[in-house]
Design a protein around this motif. Structure first.
Motif, PDB file in Angstrom:
ATOM      1  N   THR A  41      49.097  57.437  31.647  1.00  0.00           N
ATOM      2  CA  THR A  41      48.358  56.854  30.535  1.00  0.00           C
ATOM      3  C   THR A  41      48.218  55.366  30.771  1.00  0.00           C
ATOM      4  O   THR A  41      49.060  54.745  31.405  1.00  0.00           O
ATOM      5  N   SER A  42      47.130  54.830  30.240  1.00  0.00           N
ATOM      6  CA  SER A  42      46.874  53.411  30.422  1.00  0.00           C
ATOM      7  C   SER A  42      47.407  52.654  29.214  1.00  0.00           C
ATOM      8  O   SER A  42      47.109  53.008  28.078  1.00  0.00           O
ATOM      9  N   ILE A  43      48.188  51.605  29.443  1.00  0.00           N
ATOM     10  CA  ILE A  43      48.692  50.849  28.296  1.00  0.00           C
ATOM     11  C   ILE A  43      47.583  50.036  27.655  1.00  0.00           C
ATOM     12  O   ILE A  43      47.700  49.575  26.535  1.00  0.00           O
ATOM     13  N   ALA A  44      46.451  49.889  28.382  1.00  0.00           N
ATOM     14  CA  ALA A  44      45.322  49.142  27.821  1.00  0.00           C
ATOM     15  C   ALA A  44      44.502  50.017  26.875  1.00  0.00           C
ATOM     16  O   ALA A  44      43.611  49.533  26.201  1.00  0.00           O
ATOM     17  N   ASP A  45      44.795  51.304  26.815  1.00  0.00           N
ATOM     18  CA  ASP A  45      44.001  52.206  25.978  1.00  0.00           C
ATOM     19  C   ASP A  45      44.212  51.872  24.503  1.00  0.00           C
ATOM     20  O   ASP A  45      45.335  51.886  24.013  1.00  0.00           O
ATOM     21  N   PRO A  46      43.108  51.587  23.765  1.00  0.00           N
ATOM     22  CA  PRO A  46      43.259  51.190  22.363  1.00  0.00           C
ATOM     23  C   PRO A  46      43.551  52.359  21.429  1.00  0.00           C
ATOM     24  O   PRO A  46      43.939  52.149  20.285  1.00  0.00           O
ATOM     25  N   LEU A  47      43.367  53.589  21.891  1.00  0.00           N
ATOM     26  CA  LEU A  47      43.414  54.724  20.974  1.00  0.00           C
ATOM     27  C   LEU A  47      44.545  55.707  21.270  1.00  0.00           C
ATOM     28  O   LEU A  47      45.234  56.170  20.363  1.00  0.00           O
TER      29      LEU A  47
END
Ligand SMILES: [Zn+2]
Length: 373
Positions: free
Chosen positions: A126-132
């Motif tokens: 998972t990307s920690i930059a993902d806002p959702l």
């Protein structure tokens, strides 16, 4: 292999609905191309087996038998990615397996079961930059049944979708419209893509006692609404803008989706309600299907009622084809009753059409203003 559009018309919703029993309630929405093992047949229905003791039924006309081993796949990694306003979870599968998705809101949680899938998962990327997307967890509750649990930030996503990329399964969760981030000094409508759908045609829709056709009234209101929204900076898409453009239900939703629509409003007027006296039970109502659309329905009803000055006929959850579209908040407005002579007469007047359009526009604006940025 499941397919609801073998002729390749592009005029269906591109998915096969599997039910809990022949002609019973909805259970799974399976994109065309899904492979499943078949079991019994009952009349026009074919059973597809899912997990141990779990099955669903699809219309025989949409299920095409092919010879081969039972569809199955292993999965080694689950990835997330952000693409053009969507956060997505990608399940790399070797075959397009059937799945079931369950949504819970407030906070937003999605559970997905994939049938015929065996977990050999080393990691979830998972990307920690993902806002959702906050977290993704997997499990193997039963032999051949893979389960994924997705937690999102916030009460609900703007919309969601499940589609195939080859055999891979992609689950997408939509971010709020980008234009909404900058709305302090301008209308929240500014830059938001709004799809307005004047209901009916080629069918007439309801016909009033003196012959006013619903499709005519719907179009007049929709054109007025499109003008108001465009004046306030919205990007408006009309599914039809003339009396002679004929559209099926899925032509409307496919257009809404393909045009990048962020809000969908279908304009209708009511006919006779089933089993109740229309002269007692009538007025203004707004319909929705997915829970993420309910706040839009409530906001439009609240702004519309004082303008139509008709009875509050309510905000209803209803299973209507155009409302099953889950990529954006989608509602259907029933402004007035064609069958009531006074309401039919009002619907003929540009003043009343304008009032309705103003009410719907104010409702969309209110919904957008109330959403968290
Ligand atoms: Zn209608």
């Amino acid at each position: 292999v499941l397919n609801d559009d073998t002729a390749g018309t592009g005029r269906t919703d591109g998915r096969v609905i599997a039910r809990t029993g022949p002609a019973l309630g909805y259970q799974l929405f399976l994109p065309n191309g899904t492979s499943a093992a078949t079991a019994r047949r009952a009349g026009d229905w074919r059973e597809i087996s899912l997990g141990p003791g779990t099955s669903a039924w699809v219309p025989i006309a949409e299920a095409f038998p092919i010879a081969g081993p039972r569809p199955g796949s292993e999965i080694a990694v689950v990835r997330t990615r952000v693409r053009k306003g969507w956060s997505e979870v990608v399940l790399p599968l070797a075959e397009p397996l059937p799945f079931r998705l369950e949504q819970r809101l407030d906070p937003a949680r999605y559970a997905v079961w994939v049938y015929g899938l065996v977990a050999n998962v080393d990691w979830v990327e998972t990307s920690i930059a993902d806002p959702l997307i906050e977290s993704v967890r997997w499990g193997q509750p039963e032999n051949g049944v893979f389960r994924l649990d997705i937690e999102l930030a916030g009460e609900q996503p703007w919309g969601w979708r499940a589609y195939r990329e080859g055999a891979h399964l992609v689950l997408g969760f939509r971010h709020p419209p980008e234009a909404l981030a900058d709305r302090r000094f301008r209308s929240p409508l500014h830059g938001v893509r709004i799809v307005i759908d004047p209901g009916h045609n080629p069918d007439t829709g309801a016909v009033g006692p003196t012959g006013l056709e619903e499709r005519e009234a719907n179009l007049a209101i929709a054109l007025e609404l499109a003008d108001i929204l465009a004046e306030r900076g919205a990007e408006v898409v009309l599914t039809r803008a003339t009396p002679d453009s004929a559209l099926g239900l899925y032509d409307r939703t496919n257009l809404a989706y393909r045009s990048g629509g962020e809000v969908f409003v279908s304009i209708h007027n009511n006919a006779l309600p089933d089993g109740v006296n229309p002269f007692v039970h009538n007025g203004t109502s707004v319909l929705y299907y997915h829970p993420q659309s309910e706040p839009l329905a409530e906001a439009i009803q609240a702004e519309l009622l004082p303008r139509t000055a008709l009875d509050d006929h309510g905000v209803w959850h209803q299973n209507v084809a155009v409302l099953r579209m889950n990529e954006m908040p989608s509602v259907l407005v029933e402004s007035a009753f064609m069958m009531i002579p006074e309401q039919e007469a009002k619907l003929r007047t540009p003043e009343f059409q304008r009032e309705i359009a103003e009410g719907v526009a104010a409702g969309i604006e209110r919904f957008l203003r109330e959403r968290d940025p």
